[in-house]
Design an enzyme around this catalytic site. Structure first.
Site, PDB file in Angstrom:
ATOM      1  N   GLU A 173      26.288  37.284  55.545  1.00 52.44           N
ATOM      2  CA  GLU A 173      25.367  36.162  55.304  1.00 52.44           C
ATOM      3  C   GLU A 173      24.454  35.959  56.511  1.00 52.44           C
ATOM      4  O   GLU A 173      24.358  34.863  57.083  1.00 52.44           O
ATOM      5  CB  GLU A 173      26.147  34.879  54.948  1.00 52.44           C
ATOM      6  CG  GLU A 173      26.927  35.042  53.651  1.00 52.44           C
ATOM      7  CD  GLU A 173      27.401  33.746  52.989  1.00 52.44           C
ATOM      8  OE1 GLU A 173      27.316  32.671  53.616  1.00 52.44           O
ATOM      9  OE2 GLU A 173      27.862  33.834  51.834  1.00 52.44           O
ATOM     10  N   GLU A 304      31.437  38.497  47.643  1.00 55.61           N
ATOM     11  CA  GLU A 304      31.954  37.123  47.539  1.00 55.61           C
ATOM     12  C   GLU A 304      31.517  36.559  46.201  1.00 55.61           C
ATOM     13  O   GLU A 304      30.317  36.460  45.927  1.00 55.61           O
ATOM     14  CB  GLU A 304      31.437  36.234  48.680  1.00 55.61           C
ATOM     15  CG  GLU A 304      32.076  36.590  50.017  1.00 55.61           C
ATOM     16  CD  GLU A 304      31.709  35.640  51.149  1.00 55.61           C
ATOM     17  OE1 GLU A 304      31.481  34.445  50.890  1.00 55.61           O
ATOM     18  OE2 GLU A 304      31.645  36.117  52.290  1.00 55.61           O
TER      19      GLU A 304
HETATM   20  O1  AHR Z   1      34.210  32.239  51.253  1.00 60.87           O
HETATM   21  C1  AHR Z   1      33.848  31.135  52.017  1.00 60.87           C
HETATM   22  C2  AHR Z   1      32.525  31.339  52.730  1.00 60.87           C
HETATM   23  O2  AHR Z   1      31.489  31.416  51.806  1.00 60.87           O
HETATM   24  C3  AHR Z   1      32.372  32.602  53.538  1.00 60.87           C
HETATM   25  O3  AHR Z   1      32.919  32.494  54.794  1.00 60.87           O
HETATM   26  C4  AHR Z   1      30.887  32.754  53.620  1.00 60.87           C
HETATM   27  O4  AHR Z   1      30.501  34.104  53.750  1.00 60.87           O
HETATM   28  C5  AHR Z   1      30.384  32.097  52.361  1.00 60.87           C
HETATM   29  O5  AHR Z   1      29.373  31.200  52.599  1.00 60.87           O
END
Ligand code: AHR
Length: 500
Positions: A173, A304
Site C-alpha cells: 500500500e 488483501e
Molecule cells: O489487513 C489490515 C490492513 O489493511 C493492512 O495492514 C493494510 O495493508 C490494509 O490497509
C-alpha cells in the site's frame, strides 16, 4: 427453475492454487496468540506454533502465506527478528494498537510456520521506511546458498540451508500506509528496489510483486504498468511478476464500517453487492494491464480481500477482531467464484487475515479455537485448487432489498487432475430456495456427492457453540442422464462433486 450449463471439455484457464492463499500480519492476535504461542506455552504447540491451528489450516490446504504485513511490512526491520529471542529488539507496533512487539516471531519462525503448513512463502519487503540495502540483504539472508555475510549470519542463527522463497512483495500500500507515494514516484522506486531482489538460487526465480491499486484507482495501475512492465528482447516480461490489488468490503464505508453480527436484510444485500464489486475491479484493472501485457504474463495478486467490520465490542480497536457469520460465508463463496472465473489473470489472492483478524478463518480464545463459516467455505472450495476452470453459465434473477440489488445465484466450475467436476454455487437470498437444472455436456453422470454450508443470515460459531455453522452433507441432488436437479436452500454455499 434456473438453468445451469457446464461444459467440462471447454477448459478456460488453470486455477492457481495460490488463489486460495492467506495473509498473516503482526496485527492484534493474528501472529501472537492466534498462531504463535512460543515453545513454553501450556497450549499444545510444535516449535511455538499452535497445533490446533496448524491442523485446521492443513485441512483447508493453505497454499501460500503472506507475511509480515500489511502496513506493518513497511515499518518492519527484519534484523530485529533474528538471533537469540531474549536479545531481540522490542518495538511499539504503532499501526496496530500501540502494543509492544517483542519480535519473537521473525524470519526463522515464519519459514517454520510455512514448513508446518506445507505452504509457499510470500514475504512482503519494506520499501516505505527501509533501504535498498536492507531489502537486498534480507533476500540474501533467506536464499543465498554460498559464502556470504548474510548466509553466514543465517547459519549462525541455526539455519544452514537457505529457504525456498517463492514470492517477494516490494512495498505494501505504497499509496497509503506504505509511504503515501504517488504512482510515478512509487513506480521509479519499485524499479530501483526490485533490481536488488536477486535470484541467488540457480533455477529458482523469486516472483516479484509490485504494489498495485487501492480499490478503483485505475490511474495507479496505468502509471505503474507504464513504468514497471517491461519486455526483454526475448519477449518476456521483466521487473515484475505480479501486481497487487486490495479491496475490502465495508458495508457502511471505511469510517463507520458496520457491525459484524448485527445487521438487517438491507445491509445483508448491501454487503453482498459490495462483494460482487470485486468482479468489476478485476475486469477494469485487468483491461489496463492488458494494454501493456496482453499475454497476461503479470499476475493480478489480490493479496488483501475480505470483510472489514467494526471490531467486536470491548476489544482493542487496533486489533481488528471481528466475528464471522453466514454473511461472511456468502462473501467468501461469491469472491472465490469470481477469482475462479478470472483465473486467467488472478494468479494469487490472500484473504485478510488468517486468524483473529478481519475475515478470519479461525478464531482463538486462550486454548480454545473455533472454525468460522468462512473456514468451511475454504474447505469446500479447496478442490478448485490447481484444477482447470471450465465453461459454465447460470441464469439468474435480480433480488435484494429496497435499494441494494444482487443476482440470486453465482457459480463456478472446474475439472481436477482426476477428471472430477467441481461445481460451487452460492444462493444470496435470505428467504428463497431456488430449483436448479444443471446440464453437464459430454455424457451421462455416474455419481454426485454434495456438501453445503447453510443457515440463517446471522448464524455463526462461538466459543460456546462452535458447531452452529458447519459443512453438512447435501442429499437433494437427482441425476437424470447428463442433468442434475436440485434445490439450493436460501443463504447457502454449495459444492457438488460430479463424476461421469
Ligand atoms: O489487513 C489490515 C490492513 O489493511 C493492512 O495492514 C493494510 O495493508 C490494509 O490497509
Amino acid at each position: 427453475m434456473a438453468k445451469l450449463t457446464i461444459n467440462p471439455e471447454k477448459k478456460i484457464s488453470r486455477i492457481n492454487r495460490e488463489v486460495y492463499g492467506h495473509f498473516s500480519e503482526h496485527l492484534g492476535r493474528c501472529i501472537y496468540e492466534g498462531i504463535y504461542v512460543g515453545k513454553d506455552s501450556p497450549i499444545k504447540n510444535e516449535n511455538g506454533m499452535r497445533t490446533d491451528v496448524i491442523e485446521a489450516l492443513k485441512e483447508i490446504r493453505v497454499p501460500v502465506l503472506r507475511w509480515p504485513g500489511g502496513c506493518f511490512a513497511d515499518e518492519y526491520h527484519w534484523r530485529d527478528g533474528i538471533g537469540p529471542k531474549e536479545e531481540r529488539k522490542k518495538i511499539v507496533n504503532t499501526h496496530w494498537g500501540g502494543v509492544v512487539e517483542d519480535n519473537s516471531f521473525g524470519t526463522h519462525e515464519f519459514f517454520e510456520l510455512c514448513r508446518q503448513l506445507g505452504c509457499k512463502a510470500y514475504v512482503n519487503g519494506n520499501l516505505g521506511s527501509g533501504t535498498v540495502q536492507e531489502m537486498s540483504e534480507w533476500v540474501e539472508y533467506m536464499t543465498f546458498e554460498g559464502v556470504s555475510p548474510m548466509a553466514e549470519l543465517r547459519a549462525k542463527n541455526g539455519q544452514e540451508k537457505p529457504w525456498q522463497l517463492e514470492y517477494f512483495g516490494v512495498g505494501n500500500e505504497s499509496w497509503g500506509c506504505g509511504g503515501n507515494m504517488n504512482p510515478e514516484f512509487y513506480a521509479n522506486e519499485y524499479r530501483r528496489y526490485q533490481t536488488f531482489v536477486r535470484d541467488y538460487k540457480k533455477d529458482h526465480h523469486i516472483e516479484k510483486i509490485c504494489c498495485g491499486a487501492n480499490v478503483d484507482d485505475y490511474e495507479w495501475t496505468e502509471k505503474v504498468m507504464e513504468t514497471c512492465f517491461r519486455r526483454t528482447p526475448e519477449g518476456f516480461h521483466g521487473f515484475m511478476d505480479g501486481l497487487s490489488l486490495h479491496y475490502y468490503v465495508h458495508p457502511e464505508g471505511f469510517e463507520i464500517k458496520g457491525s459484524a453480527t448485527d445487521f438487517d436484510e438491507e445491509v445483508w444485500y448491501k454487503t453482498l453487492n459490495k462483494a460482487l464489486y470485486m468482479e468489476e475491479l478485476i475486469v477494469k484493472h485487468g483491461a489496463v494491464m492488458d494494454k501493456y501485457d496482453p499475454e497476461k504474463k503479470v499476475g493480478m495478486i489480490v493479496d488483501e480481500w475480505g470483510t472489514w467490520f467494526t471490531v467486536e465490542p470491548g476489544t482493542n480497536p487496533g486489533f481488528l477482531y471481528q466475528q464471522n457469520t453466514m454473511r461472511d460465508a456468502l462473501v467468501a463463496g461469491i469472491t472465490l467464484n469470481i477469482f475462479n472465473k478470472h483465473s486467467d489473470r488472478v494468479k494469487m489472492a490472500n484473504i485478510a487475515q488468517m486468524v483473529n483478524v478481519l475475515q478470519a478463518v479461525l478464531l482463538t480464545e486462550g486454548e480454545k479455537m473455533i472454525k468460522t463459516p468462512t473456514y468451511h467455505v475454504f474447505n469446500m472450495y479447496k478442490y478448485h485448487q490447481g484444477a482447470d476452470l471450465v465453461e459454465s453459465h447460470i441464469e439468474t434473477e435480480t433480488i435484494g432489498g429496497k435499494e441494494w440489488k444482487v443476482p440470486n445465484l453465482t457459480e463456478s466450475a472446474s475439472v481436477d487432475a482426476d477428471g472430477v467436476l467441481h461445481l460451487t454455487l452460492t444462493n444470496l437470498s435470505v428467504s428463497e430456495d431456488y430449483k436448479i437444472e444443471a446440464s453437464v455436456e459430454g455424457g451421462a453422470i455416474s455419481s454426485v456427492s454434495a456438501q453445503i454450508v447453510t443457515g440463517e443470515m446471522h448464524d455463526m460459531n462461538t466459543f460456546e457453540d462452535e458447531h452452529c455453522v458447519e459443512i453438512r452433507k447435501f442429499d437433494g441432488v437427482e441425476i437424470s442422464g447428463d442433468t442434475l436437479n436440485f434445490c439450493i436452500p436460501k443463504c447457502s454455499v454449495l459444492h457438488l462433486e460430479v463424476r461421469r
